[in-house]
Design a protein around this motif. Structure first.
Motif, PDB file in Angstrom:
ATOM      1  N   GLY A  63       0.894  -1.201  -0.016  1.00 34.42           N
ATOM      2  CA  GLY A  63      -0.061   0.040  -0.010  1.00 34.42           C
ATOM      3  C   GLY A  63       1.002   1.258   0.054  1.00 34.42           C
ATOM      4  O   GLY A  63       0.415   2.403   0.466  1.00 34.42           O
ATOM      5  N   MET A  64       2.124   1.328  -0.598  1.00 34.15           N
ATOM      6  CA  MET A  64       2.906   2.299  -0.595  1.00 34.15           C
ATOM      7  C   MET A  64       2.128   3.082  -1.637  1.00 34.15           C
ATOM      8  O   MET A  64       2.014   2.747  -2.794  1.00 34.15           O
ATOM      9  N   LEU A  65       2.205   4.589  -1.512  1.00 34.32           N
ATOM     10  CA  LEU A  65       1.685   5.690  -2.298  1.00 34.32           C
ATOM     11  C   LEU A  65       2.992   6.547  -2.641  1.00 34.32           C
ATOM     12  O   LEU A  65       3.234   7.522  -2.081  1.00 34.32           O
ATOM     13  N   ALA A  69       9.145   8.383  -4.261  1.00 37.79           N
ATOM     14  CA  ALA A  69      10.137   7.731  -3.541  1.00 37.79           C
ATOM     15  C   ALA A  69      10.422   6.393  -4.471  1.00 37.79           C
ATOM     16  O   ALA A  69      11.515   6.183  -4.274  1.00 37.79           O
ATOM     17  N   GLU A  70       9.700   5.670  -5.038  1.00 44.00           N
ATOM     18  CA  GLU A  70      10.147   4.733  -6.090  1.00 44.00           C
ATOM     19  C   GLU A  70      10.721   5.110  -7.420  1.00 44.00           C
ATOM     20  O   GLU A  70      11.059   4.355  -8.187  1.00 44.00           O
ATOM     21  N   GLY A  71      10.993   6.629  -7.190  1.00 42.46           N
ATOM     22  CA  GLY A  71      11.897   6.872  -8.554  1.00 42.46           C
ATOM     23  C   GLY A  71      11.159   6.750 -10.113  1.00 42.46           C
ATOM     24  O   GLY A  71      11.915   6.359 -11.021  1.00 42.46           O
ATOM     25  N   THR A 260      14.454  -3.883  -0.210  1.00 43.30           N
ATOM     26  CA  THR A 260      13.390  -4.026   0.692  1.00 43.30           C
ATOM     27  C   THR A 260      12.765  -2.651   1.383  1.00 43.30           C
ATOM     28  O   THR A 260      13.521  -1.690   1.242  1.00 43.30           O
ATOM     29  N   TYR A 261      11.594  -2.923   1.689  1.00 40.42           N
ATOM     30  CA  TYR A 261      11.029  -1.681   2.128  1.00 40.42           C
ATOM     31  C   TYR A 261       9.998  -1.838   3.333  1.00 40.42           C
ATOM     32  O   TYR A 261       9.726  -3.220   3.695  1.00 40.42           O
ATOM     33  N   LEU A 262       9.972  -0.848   4.302  1.00 41.10           N
ATOM     34  CA  LEU A 262       9.178  -1.081   5.590  1.00 41.10           C
ATOM     35  C   LEU A 262       8.208   0.019   5.691  1.00 41.10           C
ATOM     36  O   LEU A 262       8.287   1.150   5.380  1.00 41.10           O
ATOM     37  N   GLY A 273       8.157  -5.574   2.654  1.00 39.62           N
ATOM     38  CA  GLY A 273       8.481  -6.180   1.248  1.00 39.62           C
ATOM     39  C   GLY A 273       9.287  -5.892   0.340  1.00 39.62           C
ATOM     40  O   GLY A 273      10.463  -5.169   0.947  1.00 39.62           O
ATOM     41  N   ALA A 274       9.492  -6.296  -0.508  1.00 38.71           N
ATOM     42  CA  ALA A 274       8.983  -7.485  -1.328  1.00 38.71           C
ATOM     43  C   ALA A 274      10.133  -7.959  -2.162  1.00 38.71           C
ATOM     44  O   ALA A 274      10.460  -7.286  -2.813  1.00 38.71           O
ATOM     45  N   THR A 275       9.854  -9.103  -2.207  1.00 41.34           N
ATOM     46  CA  THR A 275      10.646  -9.757  -3.348  1.00 41.34           C
ATOM     47  C   THR A 275      10.184  -9.574  -4.642  1.00 41.34           C
ATOM     48  O   THR A 275       9.005  -9.176  -4.791  1.00 41.34           O
ATOM     49  N   PHE A 317       1.060 -11.785  -6.714  1.00 40.12           N
ATOM     50  CA  PHE A 317       1.523 -11.637  -8.273  1.00 40.12           C
ATOM     51  C   PHE A 317       1.226 -10.486  -8.692  1.00 40.12           C
ATOM     52  O   PHE A 317      -0.198 -10.184  -8.749  1.00 40.12           O
ATOM     53  N   ARG A 318       2.236  -9.427  -9.196  1.00 39.39           N
ATOM     54  CA  ARG A 318       1.931  -8.410  -9.635  1.00 39.39           C
ATOM     55  C   ARG A 318       1.666  -8.606 -11.153  1.00 39.39           C
ATOM     56  O   ARG A 318       2.451  -9.441 -11.679  1.00 39.39           O
ATOM     57  N   PRO A 319       1.073  -7.947 -11.651  1.00 40.03           N
ATOM     58  CA  PRO A 319       0.851  -7.871 -13.140  1.00 40.03           C
ATOM     59  C   PRO A 319       2.143  -7.255 -13.827  1.00 40.03           C
ATOM     60  O   PRO A 319       1.988  -5.949 -13.878  1.00 40.03           O
ATOM     61  N   TYR A 343       1.633  -3.751 -12.310  1.00 44.93           N
ATOM     62  CA  TYR A 343       2.965  -3.977 -11.832  1.00 44.93           C
ATOM     63  C   TYR A 343       3.219  -3.475 -10.483  1.00 44.93           C
ATOM     64  O   TYR A 343       2.469  -3.963  -9.492  1.00 44.93           O
ATOM     65  N   ARG A 344       4.129  -2.454  -9.835  1.00 38.93           N
ATOM     66  CA  ARG A 344       4.402  -2.337  -8.551  1.00 38.93           C
ATOM     67  C   ARG A 344       3.423  -1.157  -7.975  1.00 38.93           C
ATOM     68  O   ARG A 344       3.582  -0.727  -7.087  1.00 38.93           O
ATOM     69  N   ASN A 345       2.657  -0.644  -9.035  1.00 39.38           N
ATOM     70  CA  ASN A 345       1.837   0.641  -8.486  1.00 39.38           C
ATOM     71  C   ASN A 345       0.225   0.524  -8.468  1.00 39.38           C
ATOM     72  O   ASN A 345      -0.331   1.544  -8.751  1.00 39.38           O
TER      73      ASN A 345
HETATM   74  N1  GLY Z   1       5.105  -1.414  -4.961  1.00 36.64           N
HETATM   75  C1  GLY Z   1       6.002  -2.053  -4.332  1.00 36.64           C
HETATM   76  C2  GLY Z   1       6.151  -3.387  -4.644  1.00 36.64           C
HETATM   77  O1  GLY Z   1       5.456  -3.928  -5.635  1.00 36.64           O
HETATM   78  O2  GLY Z   1       6.589  -4.292  -4.111  1.00 36.64           O
END
Ligand code: GLY
Length: 409
Positions: A63-65, A69-71, A260-262, A273-275, A317-319, A343-345
């Protein structure tokens, strides 16, 4: 098309109650529910078809917004910023409709670096506040010794997707009259020789195969999206997570470290997270290697947290798409819309995705032929220009995607 029966797909309210030209939402995850909710708010009759909702990435993500920060860069940064700006209003609608809190927190996110050269090279460095080691320690008490400086992105934040947002969104959808058919697997899309959507063939929770006519549907099946449109370049990118119970307010900011993020929730739960495991495909389950990677990352970022008791370990599973950007808007099939590949977002982008898709699909009400105008109907010129960066046709020709993927009726 033959053998269409609508009467049997009726877990929840049936279309018979709901007015003309209903919309099918294929996928009951965060993106599907967010679109269903926005469509229902516009007075549309909506049914969500889902196979196993508990697999949805919306229940897995941290749930990171975090567009800054993710560049993120280019159109993805613009999309993330657009969604971040819309989030408070979007969450307000969900909270008002559901009566439940979503856990939106403008906590800010700190990105730590070993050296200032690394910090200066970060794609969004100019949008963050530089922190020296002392300032970094003030923001993240107990941060690992390997980090000499950081960037604070005060504009970024988090939302408690797993425990609050998903539940609130379910409630909001139900309150707005969205019908649900959980345990329903869509087997194929049905289209005519002009590539116009005519319906779907599905197998219900009762095991019966049947067809359901529709003229508008949105494909929001996340990592599973290519099973309905095999040419669609969406693949699973497995992620493993864990959570720990720490002291309340041990950490105020999200900490987005290398690999890794907290994410600290208000009640002291720390989500780690996350691998990122593209090679895993749809392989389910935790792996020792994945969990060790998370624990090593946690120890490097916040050594004291390594002794906090673990609460849960999970995966999902991220798409993913080839350029790591979503597929939004029309598809090669007239009447079928795309909202996948986040994907990650996905959590960040649910707000803008649902806002855009509801506007686009609303402009095709009555099953209107999809012309150039309705590719961006209902959107501002600026949004339409941004949307164009996320069209499916940046990857393939209609024939490649539609061929063999739908049954012609
Ligand atoms: N947005 C972080 C992740 O997908 O792991």
């Amino acid at each position: 098309m033959t053998g269409l029966r609508t009467d049997q797909v009726s877990a929840g309210r049936s279309f018979a109650d709901g007015g003309a030209d209903p919309v099918l939402v294929l996928g009951g995850g965060l993106i599907g529910l967010a679109i269903a909710h926005q469509l229902a708010r516009r007075g549309e009759s909506v049914q969500v078809l889902s196979r196993r909702r508990n697999e949805a990435a919306g229940f897995v993500a941290a749930g990171m917004l975090a567009p800054h920060a993710e560049g993120l860069e280019g159109a993805m940064l613009a999309l993330g910023q657009r969604s971040l700006a819309l989030l408070p209003q979007w969450v307000g609608q969900i909270e008002a409709d559901s009566g439940l809190p979503c856990g939106l927190l403008r906590s800010g996110i700190v990105v730590p670096f070993a050296t200032s050269a690394e910090r200066e090279a970060y794609p969004t460095a100019a949008l963050g506040e530089p922190l020296d080691r002392a300032e970094l320690e003030a923001e993240i008490p107990g941060i690992g010794a390997g980090f000499g400086c950081g960037l604070l992105f005060a504009q970024d934040g988090q939302i408690d997707n797993r425990r609050q947002l998903m539940r609130a969104l379910e409630r909001a959808c139900v309150e707005r009259g969205v019908a649900f058919a959980e345990g329903t697997e869509v087997l194929e899309l049905l289209s005519d020789s002009e590539r116009v959507l005519r319906g779907v063939r599905l197998i219900g929770a009762d095991g019966l195969v049947r067809s359901l006519p529709c003229r508008r549907a949105v494909l929001a099946c996340g990592a599973w999206s290519a099973s309905l449109l095999p040419g669609l370049p969406v693949v699973p990118i497995k992620g493993q997570m864990l959570s720990l119970q720490g002291p309340r307010r041990a950490l105020r900011r999200v900490l987005f470290g290398p690999g890794t993020y907290l994410v600290p929730r208000e009640d002291g739960l720390l989500v780690v997270g996350a691998t990122s495991e593209p090679e895993a495909g749809f392989a389910t389950g935790l792996t020792p290697r994945g969990q060790q990677q998370l624990e090593a990352g946690l120890t490097a970022l916040l050594p004291e947290a390594a002794s906090w008791p673990p609460m849960e370990r999970w995966w999902g599973f991220r798409p993913g798409t080839p350029d790591r950007a979503p597929l939004l808007g029309p598809s090669p099939i007239n009447g079928l819309w795309l909202a996948t590949g986040h994907y990650r977002n996905g959590v960040l982008l649910a707000a803008i995705t649902s806002h855009w898709l509801a506007a686009l699909m609303g402009s095709q009400r009555g099953g209107a032929e999809l012309g150039e105008r309705s590719r961006s109907g209902g959107l501002t010129a600026a949004d339409a220009a941004l949307l164009a960066s996320f069209h499916w046709d940046r990857f393939a020709s209609p024939a490649e995607i539609a061929q063999g993927s739908t049954r012609h009726t």
